[in-house]
Design a protein around this motif. Sequence first.
Motif: not given
Length: 279
Positions: A156-162
């Motif tokens: 929930n805190t590692y986002w592919k958009e980033n």
Amino acid sequence: METLQIGEYKLTWLRGGVTHLDGGAMFGVVPKALWSKKYPHNEKNQIPLRTDPILIQGKGETFLIESGIGVGKLTDKQKRNFGVLEESTIELSLEDLGLTTADIDYVLMTHLHYDHANGLSKRVGEEYLSVFPNSKIITSKIEWDEMREPNIRSRNTYWKENWEPIQAQVETFENEWTYGPIKMVHTGGHSDGHSIVILEDGGETALHMADIMPTHAHQNVLWVMAYDDYPMTSIYAKQKWLEFGLSQKAWFTFYHDAVYRAVKWNEENKLIQTVKRVE
């Protein structure tokens, strides 16, 4: 914008946004009766936490610690849940300094949770692009691997958009990364791949302990966040690097602190110098 000089290097805090998170989560098992004496909170028991990157300029090169909360990455529900009352304006901060995001040589990412990494990319039309197109983005290999393949707790805190838009710019390290007077050291604790940043120049030291000591109120080695994946590792790392910083009479710098940008403590744990955040 507040500044701090370390040898020939100038540190400047940019405006990367603000969150308001639950004080109990931020101080873990520490009772409110104790932590509330050291850090402000609102009627919802939330504490203000800045997300302000630190610009480092010196000897013809430009570094950035962290990237801010970003712009347009959060839904209205997420903004409410995370208490985001202000998004990042670091492009305006850089403009005031005569710079653009294209002028940043290195972005030093202590870890890649959304509140640190959202500012790495931005939406342009139907796609996400890198905010710092000419930068090398430095983080630990453990952190980078987990960001792309998160576990049930961290997804929930590692986002592919980033990470998808910046993957070609990323350089990873195992234990340490060094460039001139700047060093990143893997500590683990808050996340498995968490790192700290050390700047030593001209006989002076700045120590950025990131989220193993997110605010000045977390100085006690046992005061660690409920958000930490490995709290005992955080405690050991904090103890080790606090001792190092105190022995070097170092400035301790902060990304999240809403009161101080940087502080110095003496051996009795008393504040002896501060750089206060100006509203």
